[in-house]
Scaffold this active site. Structure first.
Site, PDB file in Angstrom:
ATOM      1  N   ASP A 109      26.116 -26.621 -13.124  1.00  0.00           N
ATOM      2  CA  ASP A 109      26.609 -25.241 -13.100  1.00  0.00           C
ATOM      3  C   ASP A 109      25.961 -24.469 -14.248  1.00  0.00           C
ATOM      4  OD1 ASP A 109      27.985 -26.112 -15.427  1.00  0.00           O
ATOM      5  OD2 ASP A 109      29.670 -26.751 -14.189  1.00  0.00           O
TER       6      ASP A 109
ATOM      7  N   ASP B  42      26.492 -21.714 -17.401  1.00  0.00           N
ATOM      8  CA  ASP B  42      27.415 -21.010 -18.287  1.00  0.00           C
ATOM      9  C   ASP B  42      26.628 -19.918 -18.995  1.00  0.00           C
ATOM     10  OD1 ASP B  42      29.530 -22.956 -17.785  1.00  0.00           O
ATOM     11  OD2 ASP B  42      28.300 -24.323 -18.957  1.00  0.00           O
TER      12      ASP B  42
ATOM     13  N   ASP C 251      29.665 -28.193 -29.368  1.00  0.00           N
ATOM     14  CA  ASP C 251      29.840 -29.590 -29.761  1.00  0.00           C
ATOM     15  C   ASP C 251      28.533 -30.268 -30.203  1.00  0.00           C
ATOM     16  OD1 ASP C 251      28.987 -29.509 -27.130  1.00  0.00           O
ATOM     17  OD2 ASP C 251      30.638 -30.690 -26.309  1.00  0.00           O
TER      18      ASP C 251
HETATM   19  P1  ATP Z   1      28.013 -30.295 -17.683  1.00  0.00           P
HETATM   20  O1  ATP Z   1      26.642 -30.685 -17.330  1.00  0.00           O
HETATM   21  O2  ATP Z   1      29.014 -31.325 -17.375  1.00  0.00           O
HETATM   22  O3  ATP Z   1      28.425 -28.916 -17.195  1.00  0.00           O
HETATM   23  P2  ATP Z   1      28.218 -29.022 -20.230  1.00  0.00           P
HETATM   24  O4  ATP Z   1      27.735 -29.466 -21.571  1.00  0.00           O
HETATM   25  O5  ATP Z   1      27.629 -27.783 -19.675  1.00  0.00           O
HETATM   26  O6  ATP Z   1      28.012 -30.258 -19.273  1.00  0.00           O
HETATM   27  P3  ATP Z   1      30.739 -27.671 -19.958  1.00  0.00           P
HETATM   28  O7  ATP Z   1      32.083 -28.256 -19.909  1.00  0.00           O
HETATM   29  O8  ATP Z   1      30.216 -26.930 -18.793  1.00  0.00           O
HETATM   30  O9  ATP Z   1      29.764 -28.902 -20.313  1.00  0.00           O
HETATM   31  O10 ATP Z   1      30.683 -26.770 -21.258  1.00  0.00           O
HETATM   32  C1  ATP Z   1      29.700 -25.760 -21.474  1.00  0.00           C
HETATM   33  C2  ATP Z   1      29.317 -25.683 -22.941  1.00  0.00           C
HETATM   34  O11 ATP Z   1      30.455 -25.330 -23.722  1.00  0.00           O
HETATM   35  C3  ATP Z   1      28.845 -26.999 -23.549  1.00  0.00           C
HETATM   36  O12 ATP Z   1      27.485 -27.224 -23.335  1.00  0.00           O
HETATM   37  C4  ATP Z   1      29.165 -26.814 -25.015  1.00  0.00           C
HETATM   38  O13 ATP Z   1      28.211 -26.011 -25.648  1.00  0.00           O
HETATM   39  C5  ATP Z   1      30.452 -26.017 -24.966  1.00  0.00           C
HETATM   40  N1  ATP Z   1      31.633 -26.886 -25.021  1.00  0.00           N
HETATM   41  C6  ATP Z   1      32.336 -27.391 -23.983  1.00  0.00           C
HETATM   42  N2  ATP Z   1      33.375 -28.107 -24.396  1.00  0.00           N
HETATM   43  C7  ATP Z   1      33.354 -28.057 -25.738  1.00  0.00           C
HETATM   44  C8  ATP Z   1      34.191 -28.584 -26.762  1.00  0.00           C
HETATM   45  N3  ATP Z   1      35.237 -29.337 -26.458  1.00  0.00           N
HETATM   46  N4  ATP Z   1      33.869 -28.295 -28.047  1.00  0.00           N
HETATM   47  C9  ATP Z   1      32.804 -27.528 -28.342  1.00  0.00           C
HETATM   48  N5  ATP Z   1      31.986 -27.017 -27.442  1.00  0.00           N
HETATM   49  C10 ATP Z   1      32.254 -27.255 -26.152  1.00  0.00           C
HETATM   50 MG    MG Z   2      28.265 -26.761 -17.813  1.00  0.00          MG
END
Ligand code: ATP
Ligand code: MG
Length: 450
Positions: free
Chosen positions: A72, A74, A146
């Site tokens: 997805d 963001d 993170d």
């Molecule tokens: P995925 O491929 O599963 O979507 P993702 O890293 O994009 O992995 P998301 O849950 O979509 O995970 O989160 C988007 C972004 O928000 C992350 O890349 C990170 O920068 C930030 N993020 C998400 N959760 C946290 C957290 N618990 N603490 C700090 N930053 C976070």
């Molecule tokens: Mg994501």
């Protein structure tokens, strides 16, 4: 080609924690605007047109660098949630502790977050962030993310990546590195521990030593997280396409046994009596990687089957018939599954149906097999029976009977279920039970079989 370039980008690391913006141009990262989804591109351009900053951020940029199709997209912006909400007609603000805006474009939903920063987030006595809705600059926002690989901001108009924490370097090295002081970051939000498990498992990254070191100590704090949030995160892990690798990471990183019953069940997959779990995860990983659909209820039914099966056996030993025994077992676990483990009702309903249909496969005569075949959940329940068969928990002959039965035409089916045929026996290791002769209730044949 990308790899070659990425390796060039690997000088000795220094000053990781300092915030110094690196601008990575297109010729180096090769991510073009066309590689974004239609919706992501649209949301960024509309925000720009309205005079705001906007970047694709997080997992999508990381995945594009790795040549993986993002799950997805963001978007991060300096517009507040209310301002974002006003720009996009099809959008809504969600979350309290951490407000974000869901913007819907066609069938896609883009998560738009406002740069976090400014005053410190509200924390409790244990250092956990309770509220984080103060807004700041992009540099501050990067600091609050993170892992370094997740703090990359892609500008599709300039086709540049803004990198504040050497994230591109860490992606190239296959290294998961926490931004800031790892112990403090896990205290702020223990779910980051599960994210470390999932991302290292899914991306095949090594967890940098400093990042890994505090995990065993702080993982216990996950127990105080809302169970629904844990469930969501565990679900992401199960359906990452790399569930077995994530499972290894749970053990490697030293997560204790008692955080969440689903994790406990997953950790028990290595035990021989719980082989159904590893088989289900293997199937799920393979199906997801082949772009096939998977059913959450089905996978959860498999992961929790060893526990349900134990209850089923206990009730049978207590004298219940198989169908009544499984109903009792399901009732015993129902509240625990929904309230204690945070499994939403829509998934737990599927799990229950799959489980409750299992004893029905024991009946191969009369009208019952026809009725079972007509059930909406037949296919899932049959697949589940096959899975049980692979662990020696269901009779192979019986499975073959059901395979033949469902593919047979109507006349063959009638012949197969003719009352004169001996009934197959499903239960694992159960001796065929001697049945008491019942008096014929009706001439329909249903209760007539002896
Ligand atoms: P995925 O491929 O599963 O979507 P993702 O890293 O994009 O992995 P998301 O849950 O979509 O995970 O989160 C988007 C972004 O928000 C992350 O890349 C990170 O920068 C930030 N993020 C998400 N959760 C946290 C957290 N618990 N603490 C700090 N930053 C976070
Ligand atoms: Mg994501």
């Amino acid at each position: 080609m990308l790899k070659k370039w990425l390796h060039k980008m690997l000088p000795a690391k220094s000053g990781r924690q300092t915030v110094r913006k690196q601008i990575i141009p297109f010729r180096e990262h090769r991510i073009s605007a066309e590689m974004l989804s239609f919706a992501a591109e649209k949301v960024v351009s509309r925000l720009h047109e309205a005079g705001f900053q906007a970047y694709v951020v997080g997992g999508a940029v990381r995945d594009l660098l790795l040549g993986v199709e993002p799950k997805d997209f963001d978007v991060a912006t300096d517009a507040t949630p209310e301002q974002v909400r006003k720009i996009f007609r099809r959008s809504r603000i969600i979350g309290r502790r951490f407000q974000i805006v869901h913007v819907m474009v066609g069938p896609e939903t883009i998560e738009v977050t406002t740069f976090r920063g400014g005053d410190k987030a509200v924390q409790n006595a244990q250092g956990r962030i309770m509220k984080d809705n103060t807004y700041g600059s992009i540099e501050e926002d990067a600091m609050r993310r993170d892992f370094t690989c997740n703090a990359l901001y892609y500008d599709p108009i300039r086709q540049e990546i803004l990198d504040f924490h050497h994230g591109v370097q860490d992606v190239a090295a296959g290294r998961l590195v926490m931004i800031g002081e790892p112990a403090a970051r896990y205290q702020e939000d223990p779910v980051r521990i599960l994210r470390a498990v999932r991302l290292s498992g899914k991306l095949g990254f090594d967890v940098e030593e400093r990042t890994a070191a505090p995990i065993a100590e702080y993982a216990g704090r996950l127990k105080h997280e809302p169970v629904a949030r844990l469930f969501d995160e565990i679900l992401k892990l199960l359906f990452s396409g790399h569930a077995r690798k994530c499972l290894q990471q749970i053990n490697t990183l030293g997560l204790p046994d008692d955080i969440h019953p689903l994790l406990t069940a997953l950790k028990s997959a290595a035990k021989s009596e719980n082989r159904i779990i590893s088989l289900a995860l293997k199937n799920t990983d393979e199906r997801l990687r082949a772009d096939k659909s998977v059913s959450v209820g089905f996978v959860l039914a498999a992961v929790l089957w060893p526990q349900l099966n134990r209850y089923w056996q206990q009730y049978r030993e207590a004298g219940y018939k198989p169908a009544a025994a499984i109903n009792e077992a399901v009732n015993t676990l129902k509240d625990t599954i929904e309230q204690g483990w945070g499994v939403p009702q829509r998934f737990s309903a599927t799990m229950r149906e799959i489980w409750q249909l299992q004893p029905q496969f024991e009946h191969t005569r009369g009208a019952r097999p026809h009725r079972l075949l007509a059930q909406a959940r037949f296919r899932a329940a049959y697949d589940f029976l096959v899975l049980r068969g692979q662990t020696g928990d269901a009779d192979q002959q019986l499975i073959q009977w059901w395979t033949d039965f469902q593919h047979a035409d109507e006349s063959v089916r009638t012949e197969m279920t003719a009352a004169s045929r001996p009934e197959k026996n499903a239960a694992s290791g159960d001796k065929p039970k001697r049945r008491r002769r019942r008096r014929k209730k009706s001439p329909s044949g249903e209760n007539a079989a002896a």
